[in-house]
Design a protein around this motif. Structure first.
Motif, mmCIF file in Angstrom:
data_model
loop_
_atom_site.group_PDB
_atom_site.id
_atom_site.type_symbol
_atom_site.label_atom_id
_atom_site.label_comp_id
_atom_site.label_asym_id
_atom_site.label_seq_id
_atom_site.Cartn_x
_atom_site.Cartn_y
_atom_site.Cartn_z
ATOM 1 N N LEU A 1 -5.264 8.051 5.415
ATOM 2 C CA LEU A 1 -5.151 6.694 5.960
ATOM 3 C C LEU A 1 -5.964 5.658 5.196
ATOM 4 C CD1 LEU A 1 -5.259 7.341 9.823
ATOM 5 C CD2 LEU A 1 -3.269 6.999 8.357
ATOM 6 N N GLN A 2 -6.942 6.097 4.413
ATOM 7 C CA GLN A 2 -7.868 5.163 3.781
ATOM 8 C C GLN A 2 -7.187 4.068 2.947
ATOM 9 O OE1 GLN A 2 -10.870 4.613 4.476
ATOM 10 N NE2 GLN A 2 -11.282 3.100 2.876
ATOM 11 N N PRO A 3 -6.165 4.368 2.126
ATOM 12 C CA PRO A 3 -5.525 3.288 1.355
ATOM 13 C C PRO A 3 -4.951 2.186 2.241
ATOM 14 C CG PRO A 3 -4.858 5.433 0.514
ATOM 15 C CD PRO A 3 -5.580 5.684 1.799
ATOM 16 N N ALA B 1 0.833 -1.207 0.000
ATOM 17 C CA ALA B 1 0.000 0.000 0.000
ATOM 18 C C ALA B 1 0.867 1.255 0.000
ATOM 19 C CB ALA B 1 -0.931 -0.005 1.210
ATOM 20 N N TRP B 2 1.976 1.202 0.717
ATOM 21 C CA TRP B 2 2.936 2.313 0.777
ATOM 22 C C TRP B 2 3.475 2.629 -0.619
ATOM 23 C CZ3 TRP B 2 5.295 5.528 4.457
ATOM 24 C CH2 TRP B 2 6.536 6.062 4.128
ATOM 25 N N THR C 1 1.514 11.873 10.222
ATOM 26 C CA THR C 1 0.291 11.053 10.246
ATOM 27 C C THR C 1 0.605 9.582 10.013
ATOM 28 O OG1 THR C 1 -1.122 12.877 9.510
ATOM 29 C CG2 THR C 1 -1.939 10.649 9.140
ATOM 30 N N LEU C 2 1.391 9.294 8.993
ATOM 31 C CA LEU C 2 1.758 7.901 8.729
ATOM 32 C C LEU C 2 2.761 7.394 9.759
ATOM 33 C CD1 LEU C 2 2.019 7.813 4.826
ATOM 34 C CD2 LEU C 2 0.053 7.352 6.305
ATOM 35 N N ALA C 3 3.552 8.300 10.323
ATOM 36 C CA ALA C 3 4.525 7.895 11.342
ATOM 37 C C ALA C 3 3.835 7.286 12.551
ATOM 38 C CB ALA C 3 5.378 9.094 11.762
ATOM 39 N N PHE C 4 2.740 7.903 13.006
ATOM 40 C CA PHE C 4 2.100 7.377 14.216
ATOM 41 C C PHE C 4 1.024 6.336 13.928
ATOM 42 C CE2 PHE C 4 -0.212 11.606 13.825
ATOM 43 C CZ PHE C 4 -1.443 11.092 13.430
ATOM 44 N N SER C 5 0.514 6.272 12.708
ATOM 45 C CA SER C 5 -0.607 5.368 12.443
ATOM 46 C C SER C 5 -0.185 3.992 11.927
ATOM 47 C CB SER C 5 -1.578 6.008 11.452
ATOM 48 O OG SER C 5 -0.917 6.321 10.238
ATOM 49 N N LEU C 6 0.760 3.931 10.994
ATOM 50 C CA LEU C 6 1.083 2.653 10.353
ATOM 51 C C LEU C 6 1.607 1.588 11.319
ATOM 52 C CD1 LEU C 6 2.560 3.642 6.870
ATOM 53 C CD2 LEU C 6 0.193 3.232 7.567
ATOM 54 N N PRO C 7 2.532 1.914 12.228
ATOM 55 C CA PRO C 7 3.006 0.859 13.133
ATOM 56 C C PRO C 7 1.923 0.325 14.063
ATOM 57 C CG PRO C 7 3.929 2.997 13.740
ATOM 58 C CD PRO C 7 3.277 3.170 12.418
ATOM 59 N N LEU D 1 -5.766 -3.322 4.737
ATOM 60 C CA LEU D 1 -5.762 -4.235 5.882
ATOM 61 C C LEU D 1 -7.141 -4.827 6.165
ATOM 62 C CD1 LEU D 1 -3.478 -2.104 8.230
ATOM 63 C CD2 LEU D 1 -2.873 -4.324 7.236
ATOM 64 N N GLY D 2 -8.140 -4.444 5.362
ATOM 65 C CA GLY D 2 -9.490 -4.960 5.561
ATOM 66 C C GLY D 2 -10.176 -4.369 6.770
ATOM 67 N N MET D 3 -9.771 -3.159 7.146
ATOM 68 C CA MET D 3 -10.333 -2.495 8.323
ATOM 69 C C MET D 3 -11.271 -1.370 7.913
ATOM 70 S SD MET D 3 -6.937 -2.306 10.747
ATOM 71 C CE MET D 3 -5.992 -3.783 11.135
ATOM 72 N N SER D 4 -11.855 -0.713 8.913
ATOM 73 C CA SER D 4 -12.754 0.412 8.653
ATOM 74 C C SER D 4 -12.459 1.537 9.635
ATOM 75 C CB SER D 4 -14.217 -0.019 8.780
ATOM 76 O OG SER D 4 -14.490 -0.470 10.098
ATOM 77 N N GLN D 5 -12.809 2.764 9.237
ATOM 78 C CA GLN D 5 -12.599 3.930 10.092
ATOM 79 C C GLN D 5 -13.806 4.850 10.014
ATOM 80 O OE1 GLN D 5 -9.445 6.568 8.758
ATOM 81 N NE2 GLN D 5 -9.726 6.006 6.610
ATOM 82 N N VAL D 6 -14.017 5.609 11.095
ATOM 83 C CA VAL D 6 -15.135 6.545 11.178
ATOM 84 C C VAL D 6 -14.618 7.860 11.742
ATOM 85 C CG1 VAL D 6 -17.291 7.081 12.398
ATOM 86 C CG2 VAL D 6 -16.965 4.825 11.396
ATOM 87 N N VAL D 7 -15.111 8.968 11.187
ATOM 88 C CA VAL D 7 -14.789 10.304 11.690
ATOM 89 C C VAL D 7 -15.953 10.806 12.531
ATOM 90 C CG1 VAL D 7 -14.474 12.721 11.028
ATOM 91 C CG2 VAL D 7 -13.211 10.928 9.833
ATOM 92 N N VAL D 8 -15.661 11.293 13.741
ATOM 93 C CA VAL D 8 -16.697 11.894 14.584
ATOM 94 C C VAL D 8 -16.213 13.267 15.029
ATOM 95 C CG1 VAL D 8 -17.747 9.739 15.335
ATOM 96 C CG2 VAL D 8 -15.855 10.647 16.638
#
Length: 420
Positions: A81-83, A8-9, A45-51, A88-95
Motif C-alpha cells: 500500500l505504501q506507493p 500510482a497504479w 489488498t488493492l481491491a479493498f483499500s484503494l476505493p 495521497l500524502g497520507m501515512s500508515q502504521v503497523v501494530v
C-alpha cells in the motif's frame, strides 16, 4: 479511481484491474459494506483499500483500520500500500504483537490515516486508550474467516465495541464461513456479496501433483528438489513439531532452509522471509498459519509435506503459487492411501497427476530399466541417472538420526559436572 491513484497504479506496473478489483471498487467507494470473495493471488489488498483511500482526507486522523491474521501479512500489506498512501500524502502504521508496544505508541502519536493491525495488539492499544478512533470511517477484515476462527468472535466483538458507529466494513478472503455472516448479523452490518471464485482447477494456471513417498524419503525429496536452480518452493506442515524435526534433518545435510513458525520472534521471522524473498535460500518451511495471504513473487512450487486437513487449507496453501494467473505447481507427498484421501477431499474438479522424481526433476514418465528403490521409498524401475539408491538414502537417514540423538544427549548432560 482518481488521477493520483491512477498514476500510482500505472507507476506500480499495473494495467487492467482483476475481477474482484473492478466489481468491488464502486461499491466500496460509495461507502457500502462488502463481502468480497476471490481466488488467492488476485489482488484483494488493492481491491479493498484503494476505493476507501480515495475517499479519505490526508492528515485528518485515523480513518481506516485493516485487521490481519499475522505480523508477516501486516508488513507485506504495508509494503503493497505504501506507493498509494505516499502518493495521497497520507501515512500508515503497523501494530502487531511480539514487537515493542511503546515504539508503536510513539508512532500512533503522529495520527496516521491508516492502521494495519493484528486483533490482539489492537485490542491492547484500544484498552489503553492509545488510538484515537473518532474519525474512523471503515474497517477491513482481511481473511475474515481466519480472523474469526483464530481469535474467536468474542475477541473480535470486543474490538468492534470500541469502534464508532455507523461504520463501513469489508470482509475479504478466498474462503468464508458461517461465522462471518453471523458476526455481520450480530453487528447489524448490511453487506453486498461479490463472489468471483470459481472451481479450484479453473482459477489458476496451477498443476496439482502427487509423488508417492514414505515418511523417511520425504526429506530426501526436499533435499533433491532444493538442489535444482529452477526450484523455489514453500513446504507446508500440519504440525510445528514435524517442521522442527525436518529443519534439523536439513541442517544435518547442510541444506539451507528458511523457517516460518511461532517459535521465532518477529525479527527472526522477518529475516527468514527476507532471505527467502531475495533468493538467498530456495526452501521455506512453514506451518499453515503462513498460508493465509502471504505473497511471494514467482514461487514455483508449494509442497505439502503432509495432506492438509480440509479443502480450505489446501486452497490457501496452494494459493502461494500461481498468483495473478501465473504458472505454478502444488506437489503433495504421501502414500497410496493419502493420494486417495486427497482426491476425495478435492473432488472431481481437480485431477491429481502422479509424478516421479528423476535426477531431481519431477516427471510423469515412470522410470524404467532395472528394479530399485527410488528416493521415494516406492518400488520402481531405474532409468539411467535416476537418483539415489535405497542404500544411500538409508545411510543419510541413519547419519541424521545419530546427530539428532547426539543433540538430545548433549541437552540432557548440559550443566552436569563432568566425571573424573
Amino acid at each position: 479511481m482518481n488521477a493520483i491513484l491512477e498514476t500510482a497504479w500505472q507507476q506500480a506496473g499495473f494495467e487492467t484491474p482483476t475481477e474482484i478489483q473492478s466489481k468491488t471498487f464502486d461499491l466500496l467507494a460509495d461507502g457500502q459494506s462488502v463481502l468480497g470473495l476471490a481466488p488467492t493471488g488476485t489482488g484483494k489488498t488493492l481491491a479493498f483499500s484503494l476505493p476507501i483511500l480515495q475517499n479519505m482526507q490526508a492528515n485528518a486522523g485515523l480513518q481506516l483500520i485493516i485487521l490481519v491474521s499475522s505480523q508477516e501479512l501486516a508488513h507485506q500489506m504495508q509494503a503493497a500500500l505504501q506507493p498509494f498512501v505516499k502518493a495521497l500524502g497520507m501515512s500508515q502504521v503497523v501494530v502487531t504483537g511480539n514487537t515493542n508496544v511503546k515504539r508503536q505508541m510513539e508512532r500512533l502519536k503522529a495520527k496516521p490515516d491508516l492502521v494495519i493491525a493484528t486483533v490482539g495488539r489492537l485490542m491492547e492499544l484500544l484498552n489503553k486508550g492509545k488510538i484515537k478512533i473518532k474519525p474512523l470511517k471503515a474497517v477491513i477484515l482481511d481473511e475474515a474467516d481466519a480472523l474469526l476462527f483464530e481469535n474467536g468472535a468474542d475477541k473480535l466483538q470486543m474490538v468492534f465495541d470500541h469502534l464508532p458507529k455507523p461504520l463501513q466494513v469489508g470482509f475479504f478472503g478466498a474462503t468464508t464461513s458461517r461465522a462471518v455472516t453471523d458476526f455481520a448479523t450480530a453487528n447489524h452490518i448490511d453487506f453486498t456479496t461479490v463472489d468471483t471464485r470459481q472451481k479450484l482447477v479453473k482459477t489458476q494456471k496451477t498443476e496439482h501433483l502427487f509423488l508417492r513417498a514414505n515418511n523417511n524419503a520425504k526429506n530426501v525429496i526436499l533435499k533433491e528438489l532444493s538442489r535444482q536452480k529452477s526450484f523455489y518452493g514453500m513446504v507446508f506442515f500440519r504440525q510445528k513439531n514435524q517442521l522442527i524435526k525436518v529443519a534439523h534433518i536439513m541442517a544435518d545435510w547442510h541444506v539451507p532452509v528458511a523457517i516460518l513458525d511461532g517459535r521465532k520472534d518477529s525479527i527472526q521471522r522477518q529475516h527468514a522471509l527476507q532471505s527467502f524473498r531475495q533468493h538467498k535460500i530456495n526452501l521455506l518451511l512453514a506451518t499453515d498459519v503462513a498460508a493465509r495471504g502471504l505473497d511471494i513473487d514467482n514461487l514455483t512450487t508449494v509442497v505439502n509435506y503432509d495432506i492438509p486437513e480440509t479443502e480450505t487449507a489446501y486452497i490457501h496453501r496452494s494459493g502461494r503459487t500461481g498468483r495473478m494467473y501465473k504458472q505454478g505447481q502444488v506437489l503433495t507427498l504421501g502414500n497410496d492411501h493419502d493420494q486417495r484421501d486427497l482426491q476425495k477431499l478435492l473432488g472431481t474438479e481437480v485431477a491429481l497427476k502422479l509424478v516421479y522424481l528423476v535426477d531431481g526433476q519431477l516427471t510423469q514418465e515412470r522410470p524404467s530399466h532395472r528394479e530399485f528403490k527410488t528416493t521415494t521409498g516406492q518400488s520402481s524401475r531405474q532409468a539411467p541417472g535416476s537418483g539415489h539408491s535405497s542404500r544411500r538414502t538409508s545411510e543419510a537417514l541413519k547419519q541424521s538420526k545419530k546427530k539428532q540423538a547426539s543433540r538430545v544427549k548433549n541437552r540432557k548432560n548440559k550443566g552436569k559436572p563432568k566425571r573424573g
